[in-house]
Design an enzyme around this catalytic site. Sequence first.
Site, PDB file in Angstrom:
ATOM      1  CB  CYS A 313      41.493  45.368  47.557  1.00  0.00           C
ATOM      2  SG  CYS A 313      40.445  45.711  48.967  1.00  0.00           S
ATOM      3  CD  GLU A 347      42.868  39.418  43.143  1.00  0.00           C
ATOM      4  OE1 GLU A 347      42.861  38.681  44.124  1.00  0.00           O
ATOM      5  OE2 GLU A 347      43.729  40.296  42.940  1.00  0.00           O
TER       6      GLU A 347
END
Length: 447
Positions: A313, A347
């Site tokens: 993130c 990710e």
Amino acid sequence: MVSIDTLTTTEKGATPTTANGQAAAAAAIDGAIVQYTAAVESNGTQMDTDASRKRRMTMLPLEVGTRVLCRWRDGKYHPVKVIERRKLPGGGGNDYEYYVHYNEFNRRLDEWVKLEQLDLDSVETVVDEKVEDKVTSLKMTRHQKRKIDETHVEGHEELDAASLREHEEFTKVKNIATIELGRYEIETWYFSPFPPEYNDCTKLFFCEFCLNFMKRKEQLQRHMKKCDLKHPPGDEIYRSGTLSMFEVDGKKNKVYGQNLCYLAKLFLDHKTLYYDVDLFLFYVLCECDDRGCHMVGYFSKEKHSEESYNLACILTLPPYQRKGYGKFLIAFSYELSKKEGKVGTPERPLSDLGLLSYRGYWTRVLLDILKKHKGNISIKELSDMTAIKAEDILTTLQSLELIQYRKGQHVICADPKVLDRHLKAAGRGGLDVDVCKLIWTPYKEQN
């Protein structure tokens, strides 16, 4: 004797008139018609106004799902959809305010509006279908959490329909409107699932060092007198000028990690809040002065990722955006991968904006090498030099049309003029990471 040319006979035995008499009569009739028409138009307008007002009153309060035009901050009317409504305290039966989504804009601009901002003559009622899969709790499997990652409303492509429907139903209304963090008051963008005791708050006050949050300014002021932190509660692993990076272990600093997730969710749409912060390391970037180290952004990564993810993130806080910090955070994540001796990749899913940021980083790094390199070079060699995953290198070069198929194999075409053109389009690289000032030991070697 009257000339036949001046004689006019009306139908059904009406009496004839002379030309002068006819003109006078016509004038009188025209005057009467004008007066009558004006009266009819006046009455009609009044009737239309009354009917329109009556119609508008009968449609209030507006149903969730209604489409209507709404006056935005630019003074112009834009099409919106009513997402939610709530009764105004002390108001009458139809005194509501409405939470609307502007069809032309990102979900971060959704807001509560007053009735007077809506053009009720443009109402188009399209009530949403009931969502069958209601959100019943915050409990999600680890797999679901990984699927709903940091992204914007446009980046829905990789979410299955049920996950997307569940996410949008649960997060459709922004609960916190503003926060105070350090010297900034910041308008929030999205919903964040703060504990139930904060349901009645529209503004929260954060300690910029420990990230504890409070309902009132007075609470924050009392807290600041007792809080002994002047930087994030972790190890400083990088300092260059006024910039510092701190590594915070989610297991050792669980409350800080959770508070950081609450804060980040206010500015990230498809980020699922992680309660199992033990599994993550947080890298918090700060601007430092004589008052302390002030957070400008962060990225997180899993301590152990089977998929070679080097970033889970990423966020740059709104007051610090467009200063190169986001690019710095991406570059920093790859410098850590180099220290680990691994290739890395962010990710998935990436938002469209996230993909643009990464594609820009990959383009600048790869083309800089291609410009300077003499002779042949392979994708594997580029990956080893940059810590960028081979698949990301391949898709980047293909998007730039720098991969060609010759004599049964793919080759990189590095025409200097073409490289310069692509580098210019990719924009500047932002702040540089001075690797000489990075003092860090990979997590696996600490245990």
